[in-house]
Design a protein around this motif. Structure first.
Motif, short mmCIF file in Angstrom:
data_model
loop_
_atom_site.label_atom_id
_atom_site.label_comp_id
_atom_site.label_asym_id
_atom_site.label_seq_id
_atom_site.Cartn_x
_atom_site.Cartn_y
_atom_site.Cartn_z
N GLU A 42 85.19 13.13 65.71
CA GLU A 42 84.63 14.47 65.55
C GLU A 42 85.53 15.35 64.69
O GLU A 42 86.75 15.25 64.77
CB GLU A 42 84.45 15.13 66.92
CG GLU A 42 83.52 14.39 67.84
CD GLU A 42 83.45 15.06 69.19
OE1 GLU A 42 84.25 14.68 70.07
OE2 GLU A 42 82.63 15.98 69.35
N PRO A 83 73.57 16.47 79.27
CA PRO A 83 74.35 15.80 78.21
C PRO A 83 74.27 14.28 78.32
O PRO A 83 74.26 13.73 79.42
CB PRO A 83 75.77 16.31 78.45
CG PRO A 83 75.59 17.63 79.12
CD PRO A 83 74.38 17.45 79.99
N PHE A 85 76.44 11.91 77.27
CA PHE A 85 77.66 11.13 77.48
C PHE A 85 77.87 10.86 78.97
O PHE A 85 77.88 11.79 79.78
CB PHE A 85 78.88 11.88 76.91
CG PHE A 85 78.90 11.93 75.42
CD1 PHE A 85 79.38 10.86 74.67
CD2 PHE A 85 78.42 13.05 74.75
CE1 PHE A 85 79.39 10.91 73.30
CE2 PHE A 85 78.42 13.10 73.37
CZ PHE A 85 78.91 12.02 72.63
N ARG A 103 79.18 17.99 76.50
CA ARG A 103 79.09 17.55 75.11
C ARG A 103 77.75 16.86 74.89
O ARG A 103 77.38 15.97 75.65
CB ARG A 103 80.23 16.60 74.77
CG ARG A 103 80.18 16.06 73.35
CD ARG A 103 81.34 15.12 73.04
NE ARG A 103 82.45 15.87 72.47
CZ ARG A 103 83.56 16.21 73.12
NH1 ARG A 103 83.71 15.88 74.37
NH2 ARG A 103 84.51 16.88 72.53
N TYR A 104 77.03 17.28 73.86
CA TYR A 104 75.78 16.65 73.43
C TYR A 104 75.99 16.00 72.08
O TYR A 104 76.79 16.49 71.27
CB TYR A 104 74.67 17.70 73.27
CG TYR A 104 74.09 18.23 74.55
CD1 TYR A 104 72.89 17.72 75.06
CD2 TYR A 104 74.71 19.25 75.26
CE1 TYR A 104 72.34 18.22 76.23
CE2 TYR A 104 74.17 19.75 76.43
CZ TYR A 104 72.98 19.23 76.91
OH TYR A 104 72.43 19.73 78.06
N LEU A 105 75.25 14.93 71.80
CA LEU A 105 75.26 14.29 70.50
C LEU A 105 73.86 14.36 69.90
O LEU A 105 72.88 13.96 70.56
CB LEU A 105 75.71 12.82 70.62
CG LEU A 105 75.76 12.01 69.33
CD1 LEU A 105 76.79 12.58 68.35
CD2 LEU A 105 76.10 10.54 69.64
N THR A 126 78.14 16.96 67.30
CA THR A 126 78.25 17.18 68.73
C THR A 126 78.23 18.69 68.98
O THR A 126 78.70 19.48 68.16
CB THR A 126 79.54 16.58 69.33
OG1 THR A 126 80.67 17.12 68.66
CG2 THR A 126 79.53 15.07 69.23
N HIS A 128 79.30 21.35 72.01
CA HIS A 128 80.16 21.35 73.20
C HIS A 128 80.72 22.75 73.39
O HIS A 128 80.54 23.63 72.54
CB HIS A 128 81.31 20.36 73.00
CG HIS A 128 81.98 20.48 71.67
ND1 HIS A 128 83.05 21.32 71.44
CD2 HIS A 128 81.71 19.88 70.48
CE1 HIS A 128 83.41 21.22 70.16
NE2 HIS A 128 82.62 20.36 69.56
N ALA A 139 80.20 14.59 63.33
CA ALA A 139 80.62 13.37 64.03
C ALA A 139 80.20 12.13 63.26
O ALA A 139 79.24 12.17 62.48
CB ALA A 139 80.01 13.35 65.43
#
Length: 197
Positions: A42, A83, A85, A103-105, A126, A128, A139
């Motif tokens: 990241e 999220p 993860f 944290r989201y992607l 990401t 966050h 990312a």
């Protein structure tokens, strides 16, 4: 001097952001990539000295009706679910958490008005919390041995010490921050009650 993303001269305006599509990356994809020995690297947009940009949620975040990081998380959950993860799931071991608690992607697609269209460009970001505010990072997936700039998110959620800033695509960085800013500051309709929050 840092410039607010809403007034940054190089950031896309709100109308132009309609040409972008933001989609959450499935948890299964994250787990498959990690199982294949890849790490997510990241590059925090807000820490890039050459961008010198910030996203102000609200100058008075603790007043009723004002946006704060809790409201941001609420809206993200309403729009995208929890999220993806595994290490940020409720009930998981959170002893590794320091600055970031969620944290989201997402995949960002430029020039694609619907999920089936072929985009002109696409990349990962990401979203966050960062210093109790909104954080957005470019990312990319890299092999386990990668040592380029950026921060690597380990499979157990531990984040190594920050490294030298990687190569930023300024247009992507500014578009990403602007997109996320407007996503998390626009009210969403509550699932249970017919009200906007």
């Amino acid at each position: 001097m840092p410039v607010d993303i809403r007034t940054h001269p190089e950031a896309p305006n709100r109308e132009d952001l309609g040409h972008f599509l933001v989609e959450p990356v499935p948890t299964s994809t994250i787990e498959e990539r990690r199982a294949a020995g890849e790490k997510l690297i990241e590059y925090n947009v807000l820490e890039a000295d050459d961008l010198d940009v910030y996203a102000e949620l609200d100058p008075e975040p603790f007043e009723p009706g004002h946006d704060d990081i809790g409201t941001v998380l609420y809206r993200l959950v309403q729009l995208f679910g929890t999220p993806q993860f595994p290490e940020y799931r409720a009930g998981a071991d959170i002893s590794h958490r320091e600055d970031t608690t969620f944290r989201y992607l997402f995949t960002v697609k430029k020039g694609a008005s619907d999920p089936e269209a072929e985009p002109d460009d696409q990349w990962l970001i990401t979203v966050h919390d960062w210093h109790v505010g909104l954080g957005v990072s470019l990312a990319e997936w890299c092999e386990e041995t990668a040592s380029e700039g950026g921060n690597s998110l380990e499979a157990d959620g531990h984040e190594p010490e920050p490294r030298e800033s990687g190569t930023f695509d300024h247009d992507r960085a500014l578009a990403s921050l602007a997109l996320v800013y407007y996503i998390v500051t626009d009210s969403v309709q509550c699932v249970f009650a017919d009200r906007w929050y």
